[in-house]
Design a protein around this motif. Structure first.
Motif, PDB file in Angstrom:
ATOM      1  N   ARG A  53       0.832  -1.207   0.000  1.00  0.00           N
ATOM      2  CA  ARG A  53       0.000   0.000   0.000  1.00  0.00           C
ATOM      3  C   ARG A  53       0.867   1.258   0.000  1.00  0.00           C
ATOM      4  N   THR A  54       1.952   1.226   0.762  1.00  0.00           N
ATOM      5  CA  THR A  54       2.853   2.384   0.815  1.00  0.00           C
ATOM      6  C   THR A  54       3.502   2.621  -0.549  1.00  0.00           C
ATOM      7  N   GLU A  55       3.950   1.544  -1.183  1.00  0.00           N
ATOM      8  CA  GLU A  55       4.580   1.675  -2.501  1.00  0.00           C
ATOM      9  C   GLU A  55       3.601   2.218  -3.531  1.00  0.00           C
ATOM     10  N   GLN A  56       2.367   1.775  -3.468  1.00  0.00           N
ATOM     11  CA  GLN A  56       1.379   2.252  -4.435  1.00  0.00           C
ATOM     12  C   GLN A  56       1.086   3.736  -4.225  1.00  0.00           C
ATOM     13  N   ARG A  57       1.005   4.155  -2.956  1.00  0.00           N
ATOM     14  CA  ARG A  57       0.739   5.573  -2.685  1.00  0.00           C
ATOM     15  C   ARG A  57       1.908   6.453  -3.124  1.00  0.00           C
ATOM     16  N   ALA A  58       3.125   5.955  -2.953  1.00  0.00           N
ATOM     17  CA  ALA A  58       4.309   6.762  -3.244  1.00  0.00           C
ATOM     18  C   ALA A  58       4.663   6.787  -4.723  1.00  0.00           C
ATOM     19  N   ARG A  59       4.092   5.894  -5.488  1.00  0.00           N
ATOM     20  CA  ARG A  59       4.496   5.764  -6.883  1.00  0.00           C
ATOM     21  C   ARG A  59       3.903   6.892  -7.711  1.00  0.00           C
ATOM     22  N   LEU A  60       4.763   7.631  -8.403  1.00  0.00           N
ATOM     23  CA  LEU A  60       4.305   8.732  -9.241  1.00  0.00           C
ATOM     24  C   LEU A  60       3.703   8.218 -10.546  1.00  0.00           C
ATOM     25  N   LEU A  61       4.312   7.166 -11.099  1.00  0.00           N
ATOM     26  CA  LEU A  61       3.824   6.541 -12.328  1.00  0.00           C
ATOM     27  C   LEU A  61       3.849   5.027 -12.157  1.00  0.00           C
TER      28      LEU A  61
END
Length: 701
Positions: free
Chosen positions: A76-84
């Motif tokens: 979930r953290t990676e998905q929120r932080a991902r710009l693209l």
């Protein structure tokens, strides 16, 4: 801390009444595209052990409750932080919204050079008129930067030039008087020229020509190859290699000796046991090819060879290196020295230098096959075929082979592709093929998949994709589990179809999907919308929503290849005679008494005879026959009608009998007549049935 294993630590398959997996494990699996229920209405929950094994193959540790919570939060953290996202796939002609911050600055670096700046705003849209191709999308927001592969695909794959009919054949089985014990690419060119110029056929569809695993004995199945990227040099016509004309006196004497041995091998196949011995054929051809490789190439040939090496690049280097290493260490890379088990291993570069001559030989072999396959497609087109060759792309590769070694970072380890239990197989199926990792494909910009499609389509008028439903989902079976205890893993179908459409467009190649069996709702509709043809076999075309009655020809879908049989099904002659039931009885494969199976088969023929009579395709006293069945196919709107080549002479034997291994000579039978006597391509070309069918299928509807 809960652990998802038994008290003794041994892996056990959950029983059907096992408790459902914990909710957090289900949520984690779903986040990674894993279906958590078995297919079908009211399907039971996929067991915790299966979910843990599948997630492990995706690089996610989920063996304990703590690991599950940590992995879920990390995702979930990676998905929120991902710009693209790692890859963006869009269709040309459609504006596509991007989920990026309002202040993000975006621009596209085009594949062919130049860039497009995109305006900032509360919502970002990719314009509809981006050029087709593989571009790079870059984003910047609040100091954060990201880039992603941007694939702009056409709406559809190329369409066929019109309706046509053609032959379906297993190339190895089509021997001529010049073959070295099995059908080859020279025979393919002859078959295409005869069918096109002599009969007016529009195509020839053949089995996968993929490189087989170089083990002895080899696996004869063309659907379990070492590499899908490169064709097998066992298919080469030795005399068609240009350097054959320039052998010196000593080399020519050796080549002629090999030719005589090949003639004896061919005679053994055609006149004695009738079984194709691929290993014996390759032993002779390999020796001949070693001779031809020694012949100096002229400057034009050398330039063409170097251009091939540049075009094929790193994948060819790895393929040739794997083959050279396999000659030293055996065909299973899992048992090689540890420093060689990965293409980037610490000892691979040095091994490549030490085996440089062998690596170069395998480069050269790949070039020879590419040249002869291209020549066969040119021969088909010059014979007037509007489609030419339809080449077959298998669903996967052998886990021990070249592609599995070269692509192990994007293939799922410890997993095999298969099929869940269904009405035809209550035990499910395990095909022994490692699947793509959907997450790794996306991170790689789908480049390995695109490269594979590009190579497969290069010399094809149309490309047949085996188990095309795998572009949407695949049944993953963890190692040590029975096929009943697998799970479906989802792929990004928009991306898989988009990459397919782009590569097919660039090659000018139509696409046929093998969509037989259980198909998820909506899949056939989506494939049809993208211009992908389906596969329709006469015996299965029934109105299953209304009691299973035979589907009238005008109710068939136009977008399909219509056939009477396939390589995995009984030949038409066997169905009409009932021999297919007798064969399965002799091999102990029937689930019911022989009499019941025969009664059902006879009833099916009676149903079809009545259906054809109702359509005016049979007179009241006319028996059900192969020409009548093809008249039925001609009456459908199918864009392609395929004629199983062995049907021309009444061959009753299937090329492959699913459910058997050593009980039946799968993938080793030459085309034969009704008595089982092998028949050459030269004799096939004189059979009256060929011209009868050609005349029948050439008539307008």
């Amino acid at each position: 801390m809960a652990a998802y294993h038994d008290s003794d630590g041994a892996e056990q398959v959950p029983a059907q009444d096992a408790p459902p997996p914990p909710a957090e494990l289900v949520a984690l699996a779903q986040a990674y595209g894993v279906d958590t229920r078995h297919p079908g209405p009211g399907g039971r929950a996929v067991g915790a052990r299966t979910l843990v094994a599948v997630l492990a193959a995706l690089g996610v540790a989920a063996g304990t409750s703590d690991e599950v919570r940590e992995a879920l939060e990390r995702h979930r953290t990676e998905q929120r932080a991902r710009l693209l996202p790692p890859t963006v796939v869009v269709r040309q002609g459609r504006r596509t919204a991007l989920d990026v911050p309002a202040d993000a600055r975006l621009h596209v670096e085009l594949e062919g050079g130049g860039s497009w700046e995109l305006p900032c705003g509360h919502s970002h849209w990719l314009p509809a008129d981006l050029p087709l191709g593989r571009h790079t999308l870059k984003a910047e927001s609040n100091g954060a930067k990201a880039e992603a592969a941007l694939i702009v695909a056409p709406q559809e794959v190329p369409r066929l030039p019109g309706r046509s009919w053609g032959f379906l054949a297993q190339l190895y089985s089509v021997l001529s008087d010049r073959s070295w014990g099995m059908g080859d690419l020279g025979d393919l060119a002859e078959l295409a020229q005869w069918a096109g110029a002599g009969l007016g056929a529009g195509f020839v569809q053949i089995n996968p020509l993929h490189a087989g695993l170089p083990a002895t004995p080899s696996d004869p199945s063309p659907y379990r190859p070492s590499s899908r990227r490169f064709a097998d040099p066992v298919h080469l016509r030795i005399e068609a290699v240009p350097e054959y004309a320039y052998l010196n006196t000593e080399q020519r004497a050796r080549a002629e000796e090999l030719t005589h041995r090949a003639a004896r091998l061919r005679d053994e196949v055609l006149g004695h046991d009738g079984l194709i011995d691929r290993d014996a054929v390759w032993a002779l051809k390999r020796e001949a090819l070693e001779l031809l490789h020694e012949v100096p190439r002229g400057p034009g040939r050398q330039a063409a060879y170097e251009a091939f090496l540049r075009r094929e690049g790193e994948w060819l280097r790895r393929h040739a290196l794997w083959n050279a290493l396999a000659e030293v260490h055996g065909a299973d890379w899992h048992h090689w020295p540890k420093g060689l088990r990965h293409p980037d291993g610490p000892h691979v570069e040095q091994a490549g230098k030490e085996l440089q001559d062998r690596v170069e030989f395998h480069h050269w072999l790949a070039w020879q096959v590419d040249q002869q396959l291209g020549a066969a497609q040119r021969a088909a087109r010059e014979a007037g075929m509007p489609v030419g060759l339809i080449l077959d792309l298998a669903v996967g590769v052998h886990p021990d082979g070249a592609d599995a070694w070269a692509l192990q970072d994007v293939l799922a380890g410890g997993i095999s592709v298969g099929a869940p239990p269904d009405a035809f197989n209550a035990h499910g199926q395990d095909w022994g093929l490692p699947p793509w990792r959907p997450d790794a494909l996306a991170e790689a910009g789908y480049a390995p998949y695109a490269d594979l499609l590009r190579a497969a389509a290069r010399h094809a008028g149309a490309l047949r994709i085996d188990h095309v439903m795998g572009l949407f989902r695949l049944w993953w079976v963890p190692a040590g589990h029975p096929p009943t205890e697998g799970a479906y893993v989802r792929y990004d179908a928009e991306a898989m179809l988009g990459v397919l459409a782009l590569e097919a467009h660039r090659a000018g190649t139509a696409v046929i999907g093998e969509d037989l069996g259980t198909v998820e709702p909506g899949v056939r509709e989506e494939l049809a919308a993208r211009g992908v043809l389906g596969t329709s076999v006469l015996w299965f075309e029934r109105d299953w929503q209304a009691g299973g009655g035979i589907l009238a020809p005008d109710r068939w879908r136009p977008g399909c290849l219509a056939t009477l049989t396939t390589h995995d099904l009984p030949s038409t002659a066997a169905r009409l005679s009932g021999e297919h039931v007798e064969l399965r009885h002799r091999l102990g494969l029937l689930a019911r008494p022989l009499g019941e199976e025969q009664e059902e088969a006879a009833g099916e023929l009676a149903d079809w005879r009545a259906a054809l009579a109702a359509q005016g395709l049979l007179t009241p006293d006319e028996p059900l026959s192969m020409p009548a069945l093809y008249r039925f196919l001609r009456a459908t709107p199918a864009e392609l009608v395929g004629v199983w080549l062995p049907d021309l002479i009444g061959d009753p034997r299937p090329q492959n009998l699913p459910g058997t291994w050593d009980q039946y000579p799968n993938w080793r039978l030459p085309v034969a007549d009704g008595s089982g006597a092998p028949v050459t391509l030269d004799r096939l070309a004189t059979t009256p049935a060929a011209r009868v069918l050609a005349h029948l299928l050439a008539l307008p509807r």
